[in-house]
Write an enzyme that holds these catalytic residues in place. Structure first.
Site, PDB file in Angstrom:
ATOM      1  N   GLY A 109       0.431  -1.000   0.279  1.00 59.52           N
ATOM      2  CA  GLY A 109       0.015  -0.198   0.034  1.00 59.52           C
ATOM      3  C   GLY A 109       0.938   1.738   0.090  1.00 59.52           C
ATOM      4  CG  ASP A 156      -1.423   8.131  -4.335  1.00 56.83           C
ATOM      5  OD1 ASP A 156      -2.566   8.879  -5.290  1.00 56.83           O
ATOM      6  OD2 ASP A 156      -2.366   7.019  -4.654  1.00 56.83           O
TER       7      ASP A 156
HETATM    8  O1  PMV Z   1      -4.924   3.109   0.165  1.00 59.88           O
HETATM    9  P1  PMV Z   1      -3.800   4.407  -0.079  1.00 59.88           P
HETATM   10  O2  PMV Z   1      -2.668   4.090   0.437  1.00 59.88           O
HETATM   11  O3  PMV Z   1      -3.897   4.749  -1.269  1.00 59.88           O
HETATM   12  O4  PMV Z   1      -4.886   5.407   0.078  1.00 59.88           O
HETATM   13  C1  PMV Z   1      -6.181   5.855  -0.006  1.00 59.88           C
HETATM   14  C2  PMV Z   1      -6.799   7.577   0.608  1.00 59.88           C
HETATM   15  C3  PMV Z   1      -8.069   8.311   0.536  1.00 59.88           C
HETATM   16  O5  PMV Z   1      -8.399   8.956   0.202  1.00 59.88           O
HETATM   17  C4  PMV Z   1      -8.802   6.694   1.188  1.00 59.88           C
HETATM   18  C5  PMV Z   1      -8.044   7.865  -0.818  1.00 59.88           C
HETATM   19  C6  PMV Z   1      -7.956   9.059  -1.923  1.00 59.88           C
HETATM   20  O6  PMV Z   1      -7.242   8.741  -2.704  1.00 59.88           O
HETATM   21  O7  PMV Z   1      -7.452   9.702  -1.244  1.00 59.88           O
END
Ligand code: PMV
Length: 326
Positions: A109, A156
């Protein structure tokens, strides 16, 4: 004219503000020193050729005309979609060979899909001698992610592009680098792979059913994020830990935590962590804890005992960079 370019981009860890960031609130994200490298090379044929063994795909070929989505790992779909979108804007009659290499497992993750998307986009843009700002690179990547996945705040991608530790409002409306030194974090992997879009949809459903409660939670998370930005710039880790606990409490109300995450959080706090929370969508993947150096060993040992795995990562590393261009 360049013939071959490779670029690498880092994975990420959400520090504060997950889920609420989808609805316009800020979050804080940092990069990790686990990179994915993408190499692109002109192949002189009208074929898109991809080799991504670390992402579960050995060799994949398609004629440029047929580019589109198909059943395959999501990282690979992002690459194909991005390439298609790029060609729609900058048509080329000859294709490319793409090879990706990852320093980390896509199960943690850490954002393997965002890292590979950004690394590939950067290499592609460089190969064709285009000058893209960070914002333009973000738009290219975010477009592909939305086409494939339909949801996501892009936090991300921003981490992989800008690097460091960021205060972020979606979609890259605000991207502010925070001045933080070394983050005293322990990262614990639950061993359970989480599916982010599913969790995002679950929260959306909960919001439809219990709007007031969920909006209250988002408001609370936004306050935590604002305070956390100041606190981590000051290096006040004790308060940062307290804010992680508070953020976790709010995430529990969104029902996105899990037994495995809770076990790791509890184990880390028993062993002296200053605070801990899940990181990302929840349901599995990783948790993070703020831990003073002298307690690190003990925290890692306790997490191990409850079935977790402490991962060695350095946070706040440089964003996407060109590794080689010929
Ligand atoms: O699961 P991850 O590490 O890709 O994080 C997701 C974070 C969320 O806020 C739930 C989704 C997003 O795109 O911001």
């Amino acid at each position: 004219m360049k013939k071959r370019v490779s670029a690498s981009a880092p994975g990420k860890l959400m520090l504060f503000g997950e889920h609420a960031v989808i609805y316009g609130d800020p979050c804080i994200v940092t990069t990790v020193d686990q990179r994915i490298r993408a190499e692109v090379e002109r192949n002189g044929e009208d074929v898109f050729h991809l080799e991504a063994p670390d992402l579960g795909l050995e060799v994949y070929k398609k004629s440029i005309e047929d580019l589109g989505s198909e059943e395959m790992p999501k990282e690979v779909r992002f690459i194909e979609r991005l390439y298609k979108n790029f060609l729609d804007k900058y048509p080329q009659d000859k294709g490319i060979i793409v090879e990706t290499k990852s320093e980390f497992s896509s199960s943690f993750g850490f954002g393997s899909s965002s890292a590979v998307t950004v690394g590939f986009a950067k290499a592609l843009v460089e190969l064709y001698g285009l000058e893209f700002s960070k914002g333009e690179l973000f738009d290219l990547c975010y477009g592909a992610v939305l086409d494939v996945q339909g949801v996501g705040s892009g936090f991300d991608l921003a981490a992989a592009i800008w690097g460091g530790t960021l205060y972020y409002v979606s979609p890259a409306k605000v991207v502010e680098k925070l001045e933080v030194g070394k983050l005293p974090l322990v990262v614990g992997y639950t061993g359970v792979k989480a599916d982010t879009p599913t969790l995002v949809r679950m929260v959306r459903r909960l919001k439809e059913e219990r709007q007031e409660m969920v909006e209250g939670v988002f408001g609370g998370i936004a306050e935590v994020v604002e305070e956390a930005g100041e606190v981590i710039e000051k290096g006040d880790w004790e308060r940062a830990g307290g804010l992680m606990d508070k953020n976790q409490e709010l995430l529990r109300k969104l029902q996105v935590s899990s037994v495995e995450l809770e076990d790791l959080i509890e184990a880390s706090e028993k062993a002296g962590a200053l605070g801990a929370k899940l990181s990302g969508a929840g349901g599995g993947d990783c948790m993070i804890a703020v831990v003073e150096e002298k307690k690190r060993g003990e925290v890692e040992k306790e997490m191990d005992k409850v079935g977790g795995r402490a991962l060695e990562v350095e946070a706040g590393v440089e964003g996407v960079r060109v590794e080689e261009a010929k």
